[in-house]
Design a protein around this motif. Structure first.
Motif, mmCIF file in Angstrom:
data_model
loop_
_atom_site.group_PDB
_atom_site.id
_atom_site.type_symbol
_atom_site.label_atom_id
_atom_site.label_comp_id
_atom_site.label_asym_id
_atom_site.label_seq_id
_atom_site.Cartn_x
_atom_site.Cartn_y
_atom_site.Cartn_z
ATOM 1 N N ALA A 111 18.601 29.797 38.815
ATOM 2 C CA ALA A 111 18.716 29.174 36.873
ATOM 3 C C ALA A 111 17.670 28.575 37.192
ATOM 4 O O ALA A 111 17.498 27.660 36.194
ATOM 5 C CB ALA A 111 20.386 28.636 37.703
ATOM 6 N N ILE A 112 17.045 27.784 38.177
ATOM 7 C CA ILE A 112 15.862 26.981 37.185
ATOM 8 C C ILE A 112 14.400 27.283 37.416
ATOM 9 O O ILE A 112 14.287 26.260 36.062
ATOM 10 C CB ILE A 112 15.596 25.429 38.670
ATOM 11 N N LEU A 113 14.337 28.152 37.953
ATOM 12 C CA LEU A 113 13.761 28.994 37.265
ATOM 13 C C LEU A 113 13.397 29.924 36.077
ATOM 14 O O LEU A 113 12.445 29.978 34.997
ATOM 15 C CB LEU A 113 12.560 30.649 38.095
ATOM 16 N N VAL A 114 14.294 29.887 35.904
ATOM 17 C CA VAL A 114 15.083 30.128 34.118
ATOM 18 C C VAL A 114 15.158 29.417 33.237
ATOM 19 O O VAL A 114 14.141 29.140 31.958
ATOM 20 C CB VAL A 114 16.180 30.974 33.984
ATOM 21 N N PHE A 115 15.600 28.185 33.708
ATOM 22 C CA PHE A 115 15.306 27.105 32.848
ATOM 23 C C PHE A 115 13.780 26.941 33.006
ATOM 24 O O PHE A 115 13.218 26.466 31.890
ATOM 25 C CB PHE A 115 15.684 25.559 34.018
ATOM 26 N N ILE A 116 12.301 27.161 34.465
ATOM 27 C CA ILE A 116 11.505 26.535 33.245
ATOM 28 C C ILE A 116 10.874 27.689 32.429
ATOM 29 O O ILE A 116 10.129 26.827 32.043
ATOM 30 C CB ILE A 116 11.089 26.684 35.133
ATOM 31 N N LEU A 117 10.632 29.056 32.861
ATOM 32 C CA LEU A 117 10.707 29.653 32.147
ATOM 33 C C LEU A 117 11.076 29.515 30.147
ATOM 34 O O LEU A 117 10.192 29.335 29.787
ATOM 35 C CB LEU A 117 10.528 30.976 32.101
ATOM 36 N N GLY A 118 12.866 29.004 30.007
ATOM 37 C CA GLY A 118 12.960 28.710 28.561
ATOM 38 C C GLY A 118 11.822 27.272 28.685
ATOM 39 O O GLY A 118 11.815 27.148 27.025
ATOM 40 N N GLY A 177 19.635 29.386 32.226
ATOM 41 C CA GLY A 177 19.522 28.739 33.373
ATOM 42 C C GLY A 177 20.035 27.475 33.638
ATOM 43 O O GLY A 177 20.871 27.623 34.114
ATOM 44 N N GLY A 178 20.513 26.580 32.586
ATOM 45 C CA GLY A 178 21.301 25.515 32.430
ATOM 46 C C GLY A 178 22.680 25.458 32.519
ATOM 47 O O GLY A 178 23.362 24.782 33.684
ATOM 48 N N ALA A 179 22.989 26.773 32.080
ATOM 49 C CA ALA A 179 24.541 27.345 32.425
ATOM 50 C C ALA A 179 24.459 27.625 33.971
ATOM 51 O O ALA A 179 26.428 27.555 34.163
ATOM 52 C CB ALA A 179 25.319 28.630 31.274
ATOM 53 N N MET A 180 24.119 27.533 34.639
ATOM 54 C CA MET A 180 24.024 27.719 36.440
ATOM 55 C C MET A 180 24.091 26.666 37.189
ATOM 56 O O MET A 180 24.038 26.630 38.127
ATOM 57 C CB MET A 180 23.039 29.408 36.718
ATOM 58 N N MET A 181 23.065 26.094 36.501
ATOM 59 C CA MET A 181 22.514 24.690 37.273
ATOM 60 C C MET A 181 23.551 23.550 37.303
ATOM 61 O O MET A 181 24.029 23.341 38.439
ATOM 62 C CB MET A 181 21.202 23.498 36.122
ATOM 63 N N SER A 182 24.080 23.124 36.404
ATOM 64 C CA SER A 182 25.240 21.642 36.648
ATOM 65 C C SER A 182 26.957 22.412 37.193
ATOM 66 O O SER A 182 26.965 21.799 38.175
ATOM 67 C CB SER A 182 25.793 21.006 35.437
ATOM 68 N N PRO A 183 27.259 24.057 36.565
ATOM 69 C CA PRO A 183 28.257 23.964 38.056
ATOM 70 C C PRO A 183 27.983 24.289 39.199
ATOM 71 O O PRO A 183 28.464 24.392 39.949
ATOM 72 C CB PRO A 183 28.417 25.620 37.275
#
Length: 481
Positions: free
Chosen positions: A75-82, A105-111
C-alpha cells in the motif's frame, strides 16, 4: 520494541495525513501549471476520497488473504507511485487519475496500521501503543499547510508530492526489517458482487455530482454517471439484506447510536470536509496571499484539533455524548459562517483565532462520534460496523468538496464575474447551513446515550451519589446535645 512498532506504522499515517493538507494549500499553483481552474481541481479531491471509499472495506480481507505486513508494505509503494504520478501530471485528467491511484494506496494504509497494532500488541499495552500511533499522525495535518505553502512558494508545487518518496521508502525499509509477521484471522468469504456494486455507486454518484456543477465533460456524462451510481446503490441495499456477510451491512442501522453517528457525521463532514478546499482558495484567490502565507494561517486549525485531544474526555464525562456532539455541531456551523465574513482587511490574528477555535470544536466532535458509534455494537458486529464508519468519511468529504465547488461555480456565473471573495462567502454560508443539520439525528437519542463509555453519570446515579454523600456526612458528624 513496544514503541517501535506503532512508530513504524505511524510513518504511513503521518505521510497520508500530511498529504491531505499540503495539496489544499497548493491548488491555485497546480491549476495554473496544468492549464485548469482551482475549482476544477475538486475532481482531484473527489477522486482520492472515492478511491478510499471503494477500497477501505476490502483492506482487512486482503490482509487476511495475503498477509497484513505484505499488503501494508504494498500500500505504501502504491501511495509513492501515486505521488510520483501527481508530480509529473500535465493535465487535469492525468492529475485526477494519479490522485485515484494514490487513494488506492491510502485506503489500505490507515485501516491496516490499526489492524496490525491490534494484532501485535498485548491488551495491557494497547492504550499506550495507540497514543504513539496517533500523535505522529496528528502532527501531519499541523505541518502540512506550512510545508506545502513553503515548497509551492519558494520551489514548485511538484515538491509537495516528491517529499512523500523518501518518507515512504523509509517506511518500507523499517517495515521489512522490524515489523513482525502478523497472524491472520479466519478468512471470511469476500462479497465480490457487493464490492462492485458499492464501487459503482460511490464513484458514479460522487463524480456525477461533481461533473454536474462543472462542465469539464458533456452534461449527459454527468447525468448518466449519477443515474448509474444511484441505481447501483438501490440494487445493493436489498442484495445486502439477503446475504450473511455483506461488504457493508445496512442492518447495523437498527442501533440508534450508530445510526445517529453515521447520519449526523455525514452532515457534519459537509462543513469539515469542504473547509480545506474553500479556505486556502479564498485566502489565495480572493485575498491575494501566497501559498506560504495561506499555510501559515490555516495550520492553526490542526493545532487546535491536536490540543483538544488532551481535554475531550473530561468534557464527555461531564455533559455526555449527546449534548457535547450537538453543541459541537452548532458551534462548528457558526464558525463556518464566521469564516464566510472574512475579507482581505480582516486582521490575520482574528482569522487565526477563529480557525483555531473551530479546530478545537471539530476535534471534540470527531473524538466523541468515534466512541459513540460503537456504544451499542456487539463484538461480532464490530468489523462490519468499522467498515461503514470508515467509508462514510471519505464519501461525505468528497460530496462536501463537490458541493463547495458547485456553489462557487454557480455564484460566479450568477454574478457574471470571475471567482471572487463574494463567491467564497456564499459557499461558506451554504456549507454552514447544511452542516448545521448534523444536530438533527442526535435529537432523538437519549440524553445519557453511551454513558457507559463516556463515564457520564445519569440523573439517577447523580441522585444516588448525592444521597450517599449526605448519609455519610450525617453519620460522620458528632451529635449535638
Amino acid at each position: 520494541m513496544s514503541r517501535l512498532i506503532p512508530l513504524i506504522l505511524a510513518v504511513a499515517l503521518f505521510m497520508e495525513n500530511m498529504d491531505a493538507t499540503v495539496i489544499a494549500t497548493s491548488l491555485p499553483a497546480i491549476a495554473a501549471d496544468i492549464g485548469t481552474t482551482p475549482v476544477a481541481l475538486k475532481l482531484a479531491f473527489t477522486a482520492y476520497f472515492v478511491a478510499l471509499a471503494i477500497f477501505i472495506p476490502i483492506s482487512a480481507w486482503l490482509a487476511d488473504k495475503f498477509g497484513a505486513k505484505s499488503v501494508f508494505r504494498a500500500a505504501i509503494l502504491v501511495f509513492i507511485l501515486g505521488s510520483i504520478a501527481c508530480a509529473f501530471s500535465g493535465s487535469l485528467h492525468e492529475f485526477v487519475m494519479a490522485r485515484f491511484l494514490k487513494g488506492m494506496g491510502g485506503a489500505m494504509m490507515s485501516p491496516l496500521a490499526r489492524l496490525i497494532l491490534l494484532r501485535t500488541t498485548e491488551r495491557r499495552d494497547l492504550v499506550n501503543a495507540m497514543a504513539w500511533l496517533t500523535i505522529p499522525a496528528l502532527i501531519g495535518p499541523t505541518l502540512g499547510p506550512p510545508i506545502g505553502g513553503f515548497l509551492t512558494t519558494f520551489l514548485s508545487w511538484h515538491w509537495i508530492f516528491i517529499i512523500n518518496v523518501p518518507i515512504g521508502l523509509l517506511g518500507v525499509v523499517l517495515i521489512t526489517k522490524y515489523l513482525p509477521e502478523v497472524e491472520s484471522a479466519t478468512l471470511r468469504p469476500m462479497d465480490f458482487p457487493g464490492f462492485f456494486l458499492t464501487a459503482i455507486a460511490f464513484s458514479g454518484i460522487v463524480f456525477g455530482l461533481s461533473l454536474l456543477s462543472m462542465p469539464v465533460l458533456p452534461f449527459w456524462v454527468a447525468v448518466v454517471s449519477t443515474t448509474i451510481g444511484l441505481a447501483a446503490a438501490v440494487i445493493y441495499v436489498p442484495y445486502a439484506l439477503r446475504i450473511e456477510h455483506p461488504l457493508l451491512d445496512p442492518r447495523l442501522f437498527q442501533h440508534p447510536s450508530y445510526r445517529a453517528v453515521v447520519f449526523g457525521t455525514t452532515l457534519f463532514l459537509i462543513g469539515a470536509g469542504a473547509t480545506p478546499f474553500l479556505l486556502p482558495l479564498m485566502l489565495q484567490v480572493g485575498f491575494g496571499y501566497t501559498p506560504f502565507e495561506s499555510g501559515m494561517i490555516t495550520f492553526v486549525g490542526a493545532l487546535g484539533a491536536l490540543c483538544m485531544k488532551f481535554v475531550a474526555k473530561p468534557i464527555y464525562q461531564r455533559i455526555g455524548f449527546r449534548t457535547a456532539l450537538m453543541a459541537a455541531g452548532v458551534f462548528s456551523s457558526l464558525g463556518l459562517a464566521i469564516k464566510g465574513t472574512f475579507v482581505p482587511q480582516t486582521p490575520i490574528v482574528v482569522m487565526m483565532v477563529v480557525i483555531f477555535l473551530v479546530g478545537l470544536i471539530r476535534s471534540l466532535y470527531f473524538t466523541g462520534q468515534n466512541a459513540l458509534a460503537f456504544a451499542d455494537i456487539d463484538e461480532e458486529e464490530a468489523g462490519p460496523a468499522t467498515a461503514i464508519h470508515s467509508v462514510m468519511r471519505p464519501i461525505a468529504t468528497a460530496l462536501a468538496v463537490a458541493m463547495a465547488g458547485g456553489v462557487l461555480e454557480f455564484s460566479s456565473q450568477m454574478r457574471g464575474q470571475p471567482l471572487g471573495v463574494d463567491d467564497f462567502h456564499t459557499a461558506f454560508f451554504v456549507i454552514a447551513a447544511v452542516s448545521f443539520l448534523a444536530v438533527i439525528p442526535f435529537l432523538r437519542l437519549e440524553k445519557e446515550a453511551g454513558s457507559d463509555i463516556s463515564g457520564q453519570r445519569t440523573a439517577a446515579q447523580r441522585q444516588a451519589a448525592l444521597e450517599k454523600t449526605e448519609q455519610h456526612g450525617y453519620q460522620g458528624r458528632s451529635p449535638r446535645f
